[in-house]
Scaffold this motif. Structure first.
Motif, short mmCIF file in Angstrom:
data_model
loop_
_atom_site.label_atom_id
_atom_site.label_comp_id
_atom_site.label_asym_id
_atom_site.label_seq_id
_atom_site.Cartn_x
_atom_site.Cartn_y
_atom_site.Cartn_z
N SER A 25 0.84 -1.31 0.07
CA SER A 25 0.08 0.05 0.03
C SER A 25 0.85 1.20 -0.16
O SER A 25 2.00 1.32 0.48
CB SER A 25 -0.96 0.02 1.23
N GLY A 26 0.30 2.45 -0.49
CA GLY A 26 1.14 3.58 -0.36
C GLY A 26 1.44 4.03 -2.06
O GLY A 26 0.41 4.18 -2.71
N ARG A 27 2.49 4.37 -2.23
CA ARG A 27 2.90 4.99 -3.49
C ARG A 27 2.61 3.90 -4.37
O ARG A 27 2.46 2.61 -4.35
CB ARG A 27 4.30 5.22 -3.58
N SER A 28 2.59 4.14 -5.99
CA SER A 28 2.43 3.41 -7.00
C SER A 28 3.26 2.09 -6.92
O SER A 28 4.60 2.23 -7.12
CB SER A 28 2.57 4.16 -8.35
N PHE A 29 2.97 1.11 -7.05
CA PHE A 29 3.33 -0.26 -6.71
C PHE A 29 4.25 -0.63 -7.81
O PHE A 29 5.38 -1.18 -7.74
CB PHE A 29 2.33 -1.58 -6.56
N ASN A 30 4.07 -0.29 -9.11
CA ASN A 30 4.66 -0.66 -10.13
C ASN A 30 5.94 0.52 -10.35
O ASN A 30 6.74 0.43 -11.37
CB ASN A 30 3.95 -0.43 -11.71
N GLY A 31 5.98 1.39 -9.33
CA GLY A 31 7.39 2.00 -9.27
C GLY A 31 8.41 1.36 -8.41
O GLY A 31 9.41 1.96 -8.06
N TYR A 32 8.23 0.00 -8.14
CA TYR A 32 9.14 -0.62 -7.17
C TYR A 32 9.45 -1.88 -7.86
O TYR A 32 8.84 -2.75 -8.43
CB TYR A 32 8.65 -0.84 -5.81
N GLY A 33 10.97 -2.23 -7.66
CA GLY A 33 11.49 -3.63 -7.88
C GLY A 33 11.19 -4.43 -6.41
O GLY A 33 11.15 -3.52 -5.45
N ALA A 75 -1.59 -4.60 -10.78
CA ALA A 75 -3.05 -4.09 -10.44
C ALA A 75 -3.78 -4.48 -8.96
O ALA A 75 -4.29 -3.65 -8.51
CB ALA A 75 -4.18 -4.85 -11.54
N LYS A 76 -3.14 -5.36 -8.59
CA LYS A 76 -3.59 -5.84 -7.20
C LYS A 76 -2.51 -5.54 -6.33
O LYS A 76 -2.46 -5.88 -5.06
CB LYS A 76 -3.70 -7.48 -6.89
N LYS A 77 -1.33 -4.78 -6.56
CA LYS A 77 -0.25 -4.27 -5.69
C LYS A 77 0.47 -5.55 -4.75
O LYS A 77 0.49 -5.40 -3.58
CB LYS A 77 -0.96 -3.14 -4.82
N THR A 78 0.56 -6.52 -5.39
CA THR A 78 0.74 -7.83 -4.58
C THR A 78 1.86 -8.67 -5.42
O THR A 78 2.08 -8.81 -6.63
CB THR A 78 -0.47 -8.84 -4.71
N VAL A 79 2.88 -8.77 -4.67
CA VAL A 79 3.92 -9.89 -5.23
C VAL A 79 3.71 -11.18 -4.56
O VAL A 79 3.49 -11.30 -3.33
CB VAL A 79 5.45 -9.22 -4.96
#
Length: 123
Positions: A25-33, A75-79
């Motif tokens: 949660s928080g900032r855009s997830f696809n901005g992270y490795g 889309a689900k912000k999940t790894v």
């Protein structure tokens, strides 16, 4: 800063499977490795698997290669970490981590960490 919450750990027999999830949660997830790490009792934390922001690039430690699979759903912000053919030596607390490096490597500094989920593999 991104908040990470792991789930899916538990007790499993050797040869079994588990799937770990890490919700962000928080900032855009696809901005992270993203990465999964683990720490066994009385041992240092070690790298398990890493995935780039797009999911195209992955790295695995030699000890889990061919048995574990890291994936992500932006889309689900999940790894996820799918763990098959588990061994007693996989017993550890598993941590999810995030890096602002979109294509991290095992030497990348991961700034955000979850609280961990415990995996116990019985023989």
């Amino acid at each position: 800063q991104v908040l990470l919450v792991e789930s899916g750990g538990g007790l499993v027999q050797a040869g079994g499977s588990l799937r770990l999830s890490c919700a962000a949660s928080g900032r855009s997830f696809n901005g992270y490795g993203m990465g999964w790490f683990r720490q066994a009792p009385e041992k240092e934390r070690e790298f398990v698997a890493i995935i780039s922001w797009s999911g195209v690039t992955t790295y695995y430690s030699d000890s889990v290669k061919g048995r574990f699979t890291i994936s992500r759903d932006n889309a689900k912000k999940t790894v996820y970490l799918q763990m098959n053919s588990l061994k007693p030596e996989d017993t550890a607390v598993y941590y999810c981590a995030a890096s602002s490096n979109l294509k991290p490597s095992p030497s990348t500094d991961f700034a955000s960490w979850g609280q961990g989920t415990r995996v116990t593999v019985s023989s």
